[in-house]
Design a protein around this motif. Structure first.
Motif, mmCIF file in Angstrom:
data_model
loop_
_atom_site.group_PDB
_atom_site.id
_atom_site.type_symbol
_atom_site.label_atom_id
_atom_site.label_comp_id
_atom_site.label_asym_id
_atom_site.label_seq_id
_atom_site.Cartn_x
_atom_site.Cartn_y
_atom_site.Cartn_z
ATOM 1 N N GLN A 47 85.259 -8.580 -18.926
ATOM 2 C CA GLN A 47 84.707 -8.734 -20.024
ATOM 3 C C GLN A 47 83.305 -9.438 -19.939
ATOM 4 N N THR A 48 83.168 -10.209 -18.781
ATOM 5 C CA THR A 48 81.740 -10.656 -18.544
ATOM 6 C C THR A 48 80.986 -9.487 -18.085
ATOM 7 N N PHE A 49 81.532 -8.486 -17.233
ATOM 8 C CA PHE A 49 80.541 -7.215 -17.066
ATOM 9 C C PHE A 49 80.076 -6.598 -18.470
ATOM 10 N N ASP A 50 81.059 -6.401 -19.242
ATOM 11 C CA ASP A 50 80.648 -6.048 -20.706
ATOM 12 C C ASP A 50 79.483 -6.712 -21.368
ATOM 13 N N GLU A 51 79.830 -7.973 -21.036
ATOM 14 C CA GLU A 51 78.837 -8.837 -21.886
ATOM 15 C C GLU A 51 77.408 -8.742 -21.207
ATOM 16 N N ALA A 52 77.421 -8.473 -19.710
ATOM 17 C CA ALA A 52 76.119 -8.138 -19.022
ATOM 18 C C ALA A 52 75.557 -7.078 -19.489
ATOM 19 N N MET A 53 76.390 -6.104 -19.798
ATOM 20 C CA MET A 53 75.810 -4.719 -20.185
ATOM 21 C C MET A 53 75.119 -5.068 -21.514
ATOM 22 N N LEU A 90 88.324 -0.145 -17.100
ATOM 23 C CA LEU A 90 87.081 0.000 -16.333
ATOM 24 C C LEU A 90 86.482 1.293 -16.664
ATOM 25 N N ALA A 91 87.274 2.374 -16.780
ATOM 26 C CA ALA A 91 86.197 3.792 -17.251
ATOM 27 C C ALA A 91 85.604 3.442 -18.427
ATOM 28 N N ARG A 92 86.165 2.952 -19.523
ATOM 29 C CA ARG A 92 85.271 2.767 -21.030
ATOM 30 C C ARG A 92 83.781 1.878 -20.370
ATOM 31 N N SER A 93 84.311 0.864 -19.724
ATOM 32 C CA SER A 93 83.323 0.068 -19.446
ATOM 33 C C SER A 93 81.919 0.686 -18.725
ATOM 34 N N GLY A 94 82.450 1.526 -17.910
ATOM 35 C CA GLY A 94 81.385 2.245 -16.971
ATOM 36 C C GLY A 94 80.853 3.329 -18.029
ATOM 37 N N GLU A 99 76.266 5.252 -21.285
ATOM 38 C CA GLU A 99 75.525 5.414 -22.559
ATOM 39 C C GLU A 99 74.567 4.378 -23.029
ATOM 40 N N ARG A 100 74.482 3.421 -22.433
ATOM 41 C CA ARG A 100 73.289 2.407 -22.766
ATOM 42 C C ARG A 100 72.148 2.582 -21.939
ATOM 43 N N GLY A 101 71.959 3.693 -21.085
ATOM 44 C CA GLY A 101 71.227 4.070 -20.107
ATOM 45 C C GLY A 101 71.028 2.915 -18.829
ATOM 46 N N ILE A 102 72.143 2.274 -18.555
ATOM 47 C CA ILE A 102 71.918 1.473 -17.669
ATOM 48 C C ILE A 102 72.691 1.839 -16.107
ATOM 49 N N ARG A 103 71.651 1.857 -15.111
ATOM 50 C CA ARG A 103 72.374 2.177 -14.026
ATOM 51 C C ARG A 103 73.040 1.039 -12.988
ATOM 52 N N LEU A 104 73.801 1.325 -12.425
ATOM 53 C CA LEU A 104 74.700 0.326 -11.786
ATOM 54 C C LEU A 104 74.732 0.793 -10.027
ATOM 55 N N VAL A 105 74.441 -0.435 -9.624
ATOM 56 C CA VAL A 105 74.536 -0.213 -8.112
ATOM 57 C C VAL A 105 75.213 -1.669 -7.530
ATOM 58 N N MET A 106 75.507 -1.664 -6.155
ATOM 59 C CA MET A 106 76.102 -2.839 -5.670
ATOM 60 C C MET A 106 75.450 -3.023 -4.196
#
Length: 295
Positions: A47-53, A90-94, A99-106
């Motif tokens: 949920q926090t990840f979704d808020e971060a997005m 997780l798949a929906r969040s990713g 869709e928001r144009g946000i690149r994810l890295v780790m």
């Protein structure tokens, strides 16, 4: 197009904060209690990840580094099985991030040392990397350096071992992995040479470079030269990612400052920049328009 600036893990404000869990606290519970605790933390942190997005979208931040500890103990079979139960979420969040144009890295932690001379350390490193790759897979992110897993070279003078071990990595890791230069073990030139041999992209960090080479300015010609050489290691040059930080007590201090007061003018050429400053989003806001000021 100006460079896209990236947020690292959390915000200085309370907008993006994740729950953590120590092994000691986990082991205070019986097995059922451990499962419930991990389920609660995974759900809350997702949920926090979704808020971060949503936060990144509001702030116009197009790159986000996911914390390595977002799903604690998911590198162990017990935690991995629980994480699998969250696969649809997780798949929906990713996909929403995409869709928001946000690149994810780790950026896996310092325990990842593929160049170690200890087989146990190497095996543990691969296990940790597999956890990161699993998270990227579950988030429906591509198996490419777009969804980068950034690591350092590790033990010095072990270039051959590093190249060999990268070649043996499972595809989910190898297709995403990139190497970053550091202050001590591997210079920018050394990491560049290893990246060419291993066929992986180089993440150039200008501050690590100036500390390693004992330079007195980000305008030293080698900074732009290494930025350009690093770009050659990216199959898609527009995906090139670099890091920036400033020294806390002085230019060559390896400790990160609160803000970015000095940016290499050559970083105007970088498509993606992770901002490694203590004040996180405040440092990003303070850089608004820097690429114009640098001209």
């Amino acid at each position: 197009m100006p460079p896209q600036l990236g947020l690292v893990c959390i915000t200085t404000s309370k907008d993006v904060r994740y729950r953590a869990l120590t092994r000691k606290r986990l082991l205070e519970h019986a097995e059922d209690g451990q499962r419930k605790l991990l389920e609660d933390i995974y759900r809350d942190n997702l949920q926090t990840f979704d808020e971060a997005m949503r936060y990144c979208e509001r702030e116009g931040i197009a790159l986000y580094r996911i914390p390595s500890s977002i799903f604690p103990f998911s590198d162990e079979p017990f935690g991995r099985a629980i994480l699998e139960e969250f696969a649809p979420m997780l798949a929906r969040s990713g996909r929403r991030a995409t869709e928001r144009g946000i690149r994810l890295v780790m950026h896996p932690d310092q325990f990842v040392v593929l160049s170690s001379d200890s087989e146990g350390v190497v095996a543990n490193s691969v296990k940790i990397l597999q956890m990161h790759a699993d998270i990227m897979d579950l988030l429906d992110q591509p198996r490419s350096p777009w969804a980068l897993l950034e690591i350092h070279g590790g033990k010095s003078d072990r270039a051959d071992a590093l190249v060999e071990r990268i070649a043996l990595l499972p595809d989910a890791i190898r297709c995403r992995i990139g190497l970053e230069n550091d202050e001590y073990a591997y210079s920018a030139e050394e990491i560049h040479a290893i990246c060419l041999r291993a066929g992986v992209p180089m993440v150039f960090d200008a501050h690590h470079h100036v500390v390693h080479e004992k330079l007195d300015s980000y305008e030293h010609p080698s900074v732009e030269a290494m930025l350009r050489k690093a770009r050659e290691t990216w199959a898609e040059p527009g995906h090139q990612l670099v890091h920036i930080s400033n020294g806390r007590s002085g230019f060559n201090d390896r400790q990160h400052a609160d803000l970015i007061d000095t940016m290499p003018s050559s970083y105007r050429l970088a498509p993606w920049i992770e901002i490694e400053a203590k004040l996180k989003e405040e440092a990003i806001r303070a850089l608004d328009g820097w690429e114009v000021r640098a001209n």
